[in-house]
Design an enzyme around this catalytic site. Sequence first.
Site, PDB file in Angstrom:
ATOM      1  N   LYS A 153       0.648  -0.874   0.301  1.00 26.09           N
ATOM      2  CA  LYS A 153      -0.006  -0.308  -0.164  1.00 26.09           C
ATOM      3  C   LYS A 153       0.695   1.256   0.195  1.00 26.09           C
ATOM      4  CE  LYS A 153      -3.559  -2.688   2.164  1.00 26.09           C
ATOM      5  NZ  LYS A 153      -4.182  -2.614   3.638  1.00 26.09           N
ATOM      6  N   GLN A 210      -5.180  -1.507  10.014  1.00 27.33           N
ATOM      7  CA  GLN A 210      -4.632  -2.996   9.155  1.00 27.33           C
ATOM      8  C   GLN A 210      -5.124  -4.004   9.856  1.00 27.33           C
ATOM      9  OE1 GLN A 210      -3.087  -3.214   5.771  1.00 27.33           O
ATOM     10  NE2 GLN A 210      -3.846  -5.576   6.509  1.00 27.33           N
ATOM     11  N   ASP A 265     -11.534   3.300   4.112  1.00 24.65           N
ATOM     12  CA  ASP A 265     -11.758   1.592   4.493  1.00 24.65           C
ATOM     13  C   ASP A 265     -13.729   1.438   4.419  1.00 24.65           C
ATOM     14  OD1 ASP A 265      -9.822  -0.117   4.306  1.00 24.65           O
ATOM     15  OD2 ASP A 265      -9.332  -0.535   6.335  1.00 24.65           O
TER      16      ASP A 265
END
Length: 380
Positions: A119, A163, A187
């Site tokens: 990422k 994460q 997200d």
Amino acid sequence: MMRRGLLAFWRRNGAPSHWLQHSSLAPPQQGLPRLTEAPSIIGPNLPEIWAPPIITPPHHNASIEQTATIIDGRLIAEDVKSGLADEVRRMKNAIQKVPGLAVVLVGQRRDSQTYVRNKIKACEDVGIMSLVEEMPADCSQDEVLNAVLKFNTNPSIHGILVQLPLPQQHMDEEKILNTVSLEKDVDGFHPMNMGNLAMSGRKPLFIPCTPKACIELLHRTGTEIMGRNVVVIGRSNIAGLPTSLLLQENSVAVLQLIISCGIFLIRQRHHATVTIVHAFTKNPEEITREADIVISAAGVANLVRGSWLKPGAVVIDVGTNPVEDPDSEHGYCLKGDVCFEEAVRVASAITPVPGGVGPMTVAMLLANTVDSAKTAYECS
């Protein structure tokens, strides 16, 4: 006898004791009205534990050739990132600012570290500024919350990613994710975003990245969604559930179509007929075989065999499952939920694993971060 067997089943699968006590499956208690024995309307929150698939070698029929088009998620993701890089350059030239993404990484899981590195590399590719807060697995929950709160108040950060998975023994994942500012929830996991996705006429600030990637890949193949039978296998908050909501949503959702000359927004109603297959579904193979589109996010390697698919179905494989492979450099290889060697001879189009949904999910994370920055800076 049947009642005792069902009670044993629920106990093995984590049904709470108070539900079992009041459940109609429990033995009647003397003197209590029947109403108190009824289970909660919401019911128990049972773990999604799939029965291991029967392990048989992929079936090869030499007389049946590959029919499926391979949907190259890496190539499509590169197109997306190219368009996003143009957007970031225009923003920097206009206001001398760029989008910022912050990642909170707890623990030393190798797979999580790899995902975060990918990422960050993707951010560098398009010009997004990135920060990583690495924390030991034994850190306190308050320390993680403070890291999130710090990024919430940082005006140069427009997206915050925690994460997953977090260390389960002492972390309240829901509380930590809910601490992320709604305006920076790139997200798309905030309850407000998920709720707006579920409600007709509402628009979430951010669509969760994996479902957004699945829809974009379907668009790129020219797959018609409206009115089609779609089976979503798995119902996690990250993939299966929001994907099913997005497919059937009745609101006007803004999706990005990335083409060579830049990013253009279109409005698209999906109106698919969606069936969710989960670990407790009876006859999942028969149900899946009725689908025009199959999106599998169960997290079980080779769960979906060629016999599960209707000829000509479009298959989006979200699963990324490590499978032991002594010949591999790392001792394992990645397999999807779908047995690729069989499905490729039945489906009309299919995403590979790796190289399908994964790269596109990262690209959608970047797209959400750019959108967040444009909103914050009031850029068009």
